[in-house]
Scaffold this motif. Structure first.
Motif, mmCIF file in Angstrom:
data_model
loop_
_atom_site.group_PDB
_atom_site.id
_atom_site.type_symbol
_atom_site.label_atom_id
_atom_site.label_comp_id
_atom_site.label_asym_id
_atom_site.label_seq_id
_atom_site.Cartn_x
_atom_site.Cartn_y
_atom_site.Cartn_z
ATOM 1 N N GLU A 226 84.600 40.836 8.347
ATOM 2 C CA GLU A 226 84.787 41.654 9.535
ATOM 3 C C GLU A 226 83.807 42.820 9.559
ATOM 4 O OE1 GLU A 226 88.593 43.921 10.691
ATOM 5 O OE2 GLU A 226 88.760 41.942 11.645
ATOM 6 N N ILE A 227 83.534 43.390 8.379
ATOM 7 C CA ILE A 227 82.526 44.465 8.293
ATOM 8 C C ILE A 227 81.159 43.927 8.698
ATOM 9 C CG2 ILE A 227 81.253 45.952 6.688
ATOM 10 C CD1 ILE A 227 83.892 46.274 5.129
ATOM 11 N N LYS A 228 80.820 42.719 8.184
ATOM 12 C CA LYS A 228 79.543 42.100 8.549
ATOM 13 C C LYS A 228 79.486 41.824 10.051
ATOM 14 C CE LYS A 228 78.586 39.812 4.139
ATOM 15 N NZ LYS A 228 78.442 38.510 3.435
ATOM 16 N N HIS A 229 80.587 41.339 10.592
ATOM 17 C CA HIS A 229 80.625 41.033 12.019
ATOM 18 C C HIS A 229 80.495 42.307 12.858
ATOM 19 C CE1 HIS A 229 81.332 38.649 15.542
ATOM 20 N NE2 HIS A 229 82.415 39.355 15.897
ATOM 21 N N LYS A 230 81.158 43.354 12.410
ATOM 22 C CA LYS A 230 81.064 44.642 13.118
ATOM 23 C C LYS A 230 79.635 45.183 13.060
ATOM 24 C CE LYS A 230 81.666 49.429 12.955
ATOM 25 N NZ LYS A 230 80.976 50.487 12.191
ATOM 26 N N ASP A 231 79.021 45.107 11.870
ATOM 27 C CA ASP A 231 77.624 45.559 11.751
ATOM 28 C C ASP A 231 76.707 44.708 12.618
ATOM 29 O OD1 ASP A 231 78.408 47.489 9.962
ATOM 30 O OD2 ASP A 231 77.875 46.322 8.179
ATOM 31 N N PHE A 232 76.953 43.389 12.630
ATOM 32 C CA PHE A 232 76.166 42.479 13.470
ATOM 33 C C PHE A 232 76.315 42.869 14.939
ATOM 34 C CE2 PHE A 232 76.529 38.812 16.325
ATOM 35 C CZ PHE A 232 75.238 38.308 16.256
ATOM 36 N N CYS A 233 77.567 43.110 15.364
ATOM 37 C CA CYS A 233 77.802 43.468 16.762
ATOM 38 C C CYS A 233 77.098 44.767 17.124
ATOM 39 C CB CYS A 233 79.299 43.594 17.025
ATOM 40 S SG CYS A 233 80.175 42.007 17.004
ATOM 41 N N THR A 234 77.210 45.746 16.257
ATOM 42 C CA THR A 234 76.573 47.048 16.515
ATOM 43 C C THR A 234 75.060 46.889 16.630
ATOM 44 O OG1 THR A 234 78.340 48.196 15.318
ATOM 45 C CG2 THR A 234 76.278 49.403 15.668
ATOM 46 N N ASP A 235 74.477 46.152 15.692
ATOM 47 C CA ASP A 235 73.016 45.946 15.708
ATOM 48 C C ASP A 235 72.597 45.167 16.963
ATOM 49 O OD1 ASP A 235 72.768 47.268 13.324
ATOM 50 O OD2 ASP A 235 72.708 45.446 12.089
ATOM 51 N N GLU A 236 73.355 44.137 17.284
ATOM 52 C CA GLU A 236 72.994 43.307 18.434
ATOM 53 C C GLU A 236 73.134 44.070 19.744
ATOM 54 O OE1 GLU A 236 71.732 39.927 18.584
ATOM 55 O OE2 GLU A 236 71.272 40.789 16.617
ATOM 56 N N PHE A 237 74.196 44.892 19.872
ATOM 57 C CA PHE A 237 74.348 45.711 21.075
ATOM 58 C C PHE A 237 73.182 46.688 21.210
ATOM 59 C CE2 PHE A 237 79.041 44.755 21.438
ATOM 60 C CZ PHE A 237 78.964 44.284 22.730
ATOM 61 N N ASN A 238 72.816 47.317 20.074
ATOM 62 C CA ASN A 238 71.688 48.270 20.109
ATOM 63 C C ASN A 238 70.387 47.568 20.468
ATOM 64 O OD1 ASN A 238 73.309 50.445 19.412
ATOM 65 N ND2 ASN A 238 72.961 50.212 17.206
ATOM 66 N N THR A 239 70.160 46.410 19.847
ATOM 67 C CA THR A 239 68.935 45.650 20.127
ATOM 68 C C THR A 239 68.921 45.187 21.582
ATOM 69 O OG1 THR A 239 68.816 44.882 17.842
ATOM 70 C CG2 THR A 239 67.578 43.628 19.487
ATOM 71 N N ASN A 240 70.047 44.700 22.047
ATOM 72 C CA ASN A 240 70.153 44.239 23.431
ATOM 73 C C ASN A 240 69.882 45.373 24.407
ATOM 74 O OD1 ASN A 240 72.153 43.806 25.967
ATOM 75 N ND2 ASN A 240 71.371 41.833 25.259
ATOM 76 N N GLN A 241 70.420 46.536 24.112
ATOM 77 C CA GLN A 241 70.203 47.691 24.996
ATOM 78 C C GLN A 241 68.733 48.101 25.022
ATOM 79 O OE1 GLN A 241 72.604 51.104 24.036
ATOM 80 N NE2 GLN A 241 71.670 52.404 25.599
ATOM 81 N N LEU A 242 68.106 48.175 23.840
ATOM 82 C CA LEU A 242 66.689 48.560 23.764
ATOM 83 C C LEU A 242 65.806 47.554 24.506
ATOM 84 C CD1 LEU A 242 66.465 49.723 20.029
ATOM 85 C CD2 LEU A 242 66.371 51.170 22.067
ATOM 86 N N GLN A 243 66.096 46.250 24.277
ATOM 87 C CA GLN A 243 65.302 45.223 24.949
ATOM 88 C C GLN A 243 65.514 45.259 26.458
ATOM 89 O OE1 GLN A 243 66.563 41.637 22.970
ATOM 90 N NE2 GLN A 243 64.973 41.792 21.389
ATOM 91 N N THR A 244 66.748 45.509 26.873
ATOM 92 C CA THR A 244 67.045 45.591 28.305
ATOM 93 C C THR A 244 66.325 46.770 28.937
ATOM 94 O OG1 THR A 244 69.215 44.561 27.992
ATOM 95 C CG2 THR A 244 68.877 45.826 30.011
ATOM 96 N N GLU A 245 66.373 47.926 28.282
ATOM 97 C CA GLU A 245 65.687 49.117 28.802
ATOM 98 C C GLU A 245 64.182 48.882 28.871
ATOM 99 O OE1 GLU A 245 66.894 52.168 26.148
ATOM 100 O OE2 GLU A 245 68.863 52.453 27.078
ATOM 101 N N LYS A 246 63.639 48.228 27.853
ATOM 102 C CA LYS A 246 62.202 47.937 27.833
ATOM 103 C C LYS A 246 61.825 47.001 28.982
ATOM 104 C CE LYS A 246 58.571 45.993 24.881
ATOM 105 N NZ LYS A 246 58.270 45.373 23.566
ATOM 106 N N LYS A 247 62.631 45.954 29.172
ATOM 107 C CA LYS A 247 62.342 45.005 30.248
ATOM 108 C C LYS A 247 62.527 45.637 31.623
ATOM 109 C CE LYS A 247 60.902 41.508 28.064
ATOM 110 N NZ LYS A 247 59.502 41.058 28.282
ATOM 111 N N GLU A 248 63.485 46.549 31.753
ATOM 112 C CA GLU A 248 63.682 47.251 33.018
ATOM 113 C C GLU A 248 62.456 48.097 33.357
ATOM 114 O OE1 GLU A 248 65.609 47.338 35.487
ATOM 115 O OE2 GLU A 248 67.296 46.104 34.876
ATOM 116 N N ARG A 249 61.950 48.805 32.343
ATOM 117 C CA ARG A 249 60.728 49.612 32.559
ATOM 118 C C ARG A 249 59.553 48.707 32.922
ATOM 119 N NH1 ARG A 249 62.726 52.420 28.011
ATOM 120 N NH2 ARG A 249 61.304 51.278 26.647
#
Length: 281
Positions: free
Chosen positions: A18-41
């Motif tokens: 569950e810790i690994k899954h939580k870390d995975f989710c946090t990293d993926e949300f952050n990566t998804n947000q950064l990539q989305t912001e980059k693509k929006e720009r």
């Protein structure tokens, strides 16, 4: 005790997973947000670029059309100037021919008069010595003399000849000036047409490049929008997979820790000291 150990091991593995899954989710949300912001720009930049290219292509097309219209107008002016020059030259040729014919006729007439009156003036004594033949003239007849106006006539003819020569010279000067002005106009107009034609070539090349850039920018924007859609879909999948874990992570971790601790205490009781003390008591 083995069953308790197995349960503790399972609980600890679930906690770790569950810790690994939580870390995975946090990293993926952050990566998804950064990539989305980059693509929006990137999408916004491409949209601005497409707008600029559309405006550039429109301005270049209008400029090219304007240059073509100017060239067409100058070609019309050249044609009209050529027709006017041809007409003026014909009028000049007629004027010169008329003046020269006038001079030729007047010179011939002047020659006849000068020859006639010149011979008369060359032998005045002979005329005076000649006696009339036959009976004397009736009353009212005068002795024949050279016409006193003969000098005025020859002078007038000479003046007309001089005027005709002056008109011819003036016509020649005017023709030369008109021809030079026409040649200068043709030279300047052709130079302007050549410059505008080169400008059309340059602007056409710029327009072609802008159109190529527009195609690339449009494709890049479509690609960016597709990637944004994919990122949005992945974000939705992450929410389905991660929202429960992230919202209940601390509660679930605490519950597992408490359960593990209880199992360990139970094992300890079953294993030893407290159970023996219970028997002895």
């Amino acid at each position: 005790k083995k069953a308790i150990d197995d349960m503790i091991t399972q609980l600890l593995k679930e906690k770790e997973d569950e810790i690994k899954h939580k870390d995975f989710c946090t990293d993926e949300f952050n990566t998804n947000q950064l990539q989305t912001e980059k693509k929006e720009r990137q999408k916004q930049d491409l949209a601005a670029k497409i707008e600029d290219l559309d405006m550039t292509i429109k301005m270049l097309a209008e400029a090219i059309d304007g240059l073509k219209a100017e060239i067409a107008e100058m070609q019309v002016q050249l044609k009209r100037a050529g027709e006017d020059r041809e007409k003026q030259n014909k009028e000049f040729q007629m004027t010169v021919a008329d003046q020269r014919e006038t001079q030729k006729l007047l010179q011939a007439a002047l020659g006849v008069l000068q020859d006639f009156y010149g011979k008369r003036e060359a032998a005045p004594a002979l005329v005076q010595r000649q006696e009339p033949v036959g009976p004397p003239p009736p009353a009212g007849f005068e002795t024949y003399k050279n016409n006193a106006a003969s000098g005025g006539i020859t002078s007038m003819i000479q003046q007309i000849i001089s005027d005709a020569k002056a008109m011819e010279a003036e016509a020649i000067r005017s023709e030369e000036d008109a021809q030079k002005a026409y040649e200068d106009f043709v030279k300047e107009t052709n130079a302007s047409i050549e410059a505008k034609s080169k400008d059309i070539v340059n602007k056409s090349q710029e327009k072609a490049k802008a159109e190529g850039d527009l195609v690339e920018a449009t494709q890049a924007k479509e690609s960016a929008m597709m990637e944004l859609e994919q990122l949005s879909n992945y974000n939705a999948e992450l929410h389905q997979s991660c929202d429960f874990v992230l919202k209940n992570f601390e509660l679930r971790q605490t519950a597992r820790d408490e359960e593990v601790e209880a199992l360990r205490q139970a094992k300890a009781i079953l294993s030893g000291a407290k159970f023996e003390e219970f028997l002895q008591g």
